[in-house]
Scaffold this motif. Structure first.
Motif, PDB file in Angstrom:
ATOM      1  N   LEU A 290       0.845  -1.068   0.074  1.00  0.00           N
ATOM      2  CA  LEU A 290      -0.220   0.352  -0.156  1.00  0.00           C
ATOM      3  C   LEU A 290       0.945   1.237   0.768  1.00  0.00           C
ATOM      4  N   THR A 291       1.683   1.407   0.986  1.00  0.00           N
ATOM      5  CA  THR A 291       2.413   2.132   0.813  1.00  0.00           C
ATOM      6  C   THR A 291       3.055   2.562  -0.366  1.00  0.00           C
TER       7      THR A 291
ATOM      8  N   ARG B 220       1.522   3.852  -2.923  1.00  0.00           N
ATOM      9  CA  ARG B 220       0.120   5.497  -2.998  1.00  0.00           C
ATOM     10  C   ARG B 220       1.842   6.102  -2.569  1.00  0.00           C
TER      11      ARG B 220
ATOM     12  N   ILE C 169      -4.605   9.716  -0.809  1.00  0.00           N
ATOM     13  CA  ILE C 169      -4.517   8.925   0.073  1.00  0.00           C
ATOM     14  C   ILE C 169      -5.939   8.793   1.696  1.00  0.00           C
TER      15      ILE C 169
ATOM     16  N   GLU D 261      -6.278   4.658   4.485  1.00  0.00           N
ATOM     17  CA  GLU D 261      -5.211   4.285   3.804  1.00  0.00           C
ATOM     18  C   GLU D 261      -3.971   4.875   4.629  1.00  0.00           C
TER      19      GLU D 261
ATOM     20  N   GLN E 124      -2.809   3.274   7.976  1.00  0.00           N
ATOM     21  CA  GLN E 124      -2.007   2.212   7.982  1.00  0.00           C
ATOM     22  C   GLN E 124      -0.619   2.497   7.007  1.00  0.00           C
TER      23      GLN E 124
END
Lengths: 104, 394
Positions: free
Chosen positions: A43-44, A47, A84, A88, A91
């Motif tokens: 995810l990081t 994004r 974002i 999100e 997290q």
């Protein structure tokens, strides 16, 4: 320079684990930069790779703690328009704090 | 340790690179990775995208920094290659009396051409050495260089466009742009007095060559004495305005606490808390040695480096071998102009074995001296504290 010059969008981004692969703007070589393996990495990566290569994350680790990452994510969203969601962001914050908080 | 990795870098998008060797770094650049952008020698890579590349220490020893070694700094990742044939520079704005557009040929032939030797230093140079550590590109000492810039005076171009009496700031835009429209474009402004200063140029040459792409081709702003953030690259538009420009990169970035540093003030952008970072502080850099270097006893050796400031010029450079208790003058090299750096040299005493700790401190003709302690500021600007290197003789 004005928007007319800007090339087509980006969201050709693949959020696949490999992260960088589908990125339209990737600079040659940057796919070698990978974030540490921990929950939240994909995810990081997905994004945070939109506007700049991922080096901005590990290189800043010595300057960061949880509060600094929180501020940084907020800056990316509010000042730079990073798409974002709040969920999100939470997290991503846990991931960055866990893997890249190097400030003593 | 020097990284001996060989990087094989692709050519996707035609953007960067070629096959390069990592490992030709100066000693100080130890764990840093070297990567070559197209047209550049391998430089210390701070970021692939946007390209942020730092000059290795060894390349800062010469009076003029080679174009292919000159540092590269961008905030935004969309960087078109500008065709000099179709490039146009627009000069307009609410305080421009006769807006005009110039081709490169018109710019070159329509105004007197002048040259200035000047240091271009990123405001964030040495941020990676700041304590406490602060976020941002983690530069070492190489986000700077000295070059001979050639172009035309911005003043002459502005006068052609007619500067109305109410003009307050001049705003500059370059061809680079953000990936997402939501990200503020990189625009900078100058106080009208600085824009009209005879030393402020629109440059199209660097060290006798056309500007390299990564340093702002075909034309960039050169603001001698002021930090690199104002030296807008790939210039496309100039606006003369009767009010303070309120873009992100002026109002929210590149700022220091008001009153914390000496030097020119940018009053139309100042508020009670913060003010734009402007002039370079007096500073020096040892280029001949890095800490840990060993010298043979009796060897003839010289400590050498560069000293510079925001335009008063360097009056002297002093060296101490006893942790600052006593100072002796270093010999100064040729004066290249008050905005350029000034080389210095000092013979090292290698007659006794043991540690040798050498400190260097520059002093400007304006009376400013390098301080011993950092002035805290959230973005890590203006690190000009006295530098020392620990050498070993024996």
């Amino acid at each position: 320079m004005k928007a007319a010059r800007r090339r087509a969008p980006l969201l050709l981004l693949s959020l696949a684990p490999a992260g960088a692969c589908g990125l339209l703007w990737a600079a040659a070589g940057e796919e070698a930069v990978r974030l540490k393996d921990a929950p939240g990495r994909d995810l990081t990566t997905g994004r945070c790779i939109l506007c700049h290569s991922l080096e901005y994350i590990p290189s800043n680790a010595p300057a960061m703690n949880r509060a600094a990452w929180q501020k940084s994510i907020q800056k990316m969203k509010e000042r730079f328009g990073a798409p974002i969601t709040d969920e999100e962001a939470k997290q991503i914050l846990d991931y960055l704090d866990g893997s890249y908080s190097g400030k003593s | 340790m020097v990284t001996r990795r060989e990087l094989l870098l692709g050519t996707a998008g035609g953007w960067l690179l070629q096959r390069v060797r990592a490992g030709e770094a100066a000693l100080s650049d130890a764990a840093d990775t070297l990567t070559a952008l197209a047209g550049k020698k391998p430089l210390i890579r701070r970021a692939f995208r946007p390209p942020n590349f730092e000059t290795p220490l060894a390349d800062l020893a010469a009076p003029f920094t080679r174009n292919d070694a000159f540092f590269v700094r961008y905030h935004l990742a969309v960087i078109p290659r500008v065709d000099p044939g179709t490039w146009r520079l627009q000069i307009a704005g609410a305080s421009a009396q006769h807006p005009l557009t110039l081709s490169l040929r018109e710019l070159r032939s329509g105004f007197e051409q002048v040259s200035v030797a000047a240091v271009n230093q990123c405001a964030g140079n040495r941020r990676g050495l700041f304590t406490p550590r602060v976020p941002g590109v983690q530069w070492g000492s190489g986000a700077m260089g000295n070059a001979l810039w050639r172009g035309v005076r911005l003043r002459d171009v502005l006068h052609r466009a007619g500067v109305a009496p109410d003009a307050l700031e001049v705003v500059f835009d370059g061809a680079d742009s953000p990936i997402l429209p939501a990200t503020p474009d990189f625009l900078k402004s100058l106080p009208v007095e600085r824009a009209l200063d005879e030393n402020t140029l629109i440059a199209f040459e660097m060290n006798g060559q056309p500007l390299p792409h990564w340093n702002g081709a075909p034309a960039r702003l050169v603001v001698p004495g002021w930090v690199g953030t104002y030296w807008v690259k790939h210039l496309t538009a100039i606006r003369i305005e009767p009010k303070a420009f309120d873009g992100f990169w002026m109002k929210a970035a590149y700022r220091v606490p008001t009153g914390a540093f000496p030097g020119s003030r940018f009053t139309t952008q100042e508020n009670a808390e913060t003010t734009p970072v402007t002039e370079l502080m007096v500073n020096s850099l040892i280029t001949s040695h890095v800490s840990g270097a060993r010298l043979r006893r009796g060897e003839r050796a010289e400590l050498a480096g560069q000293a510079w400031d925001g335009g008063a010029g360097i009056e002297g450079v002093e060296v101490s071998a006893d942790r600052g208790q006593s100072w002796r003058d270093a010999a100064l090299q040729r004066d290249l102009g008050r905005f350029a750096w000034r080389g210095f040299r000092f013979a090292l005493d290698t007659s006794r074995a043991g540690p040798l700790e050498m400190a260097v401190r520059a002093r400007s003709r304006g009376g400013a001296k390098q301080p011993d302690t950092l002035t805290p500021n959230p973005s890590g600007y203006h690190d000009n504290i006295v530098q020392s290197v620990s050498l070993e003789v024996g």
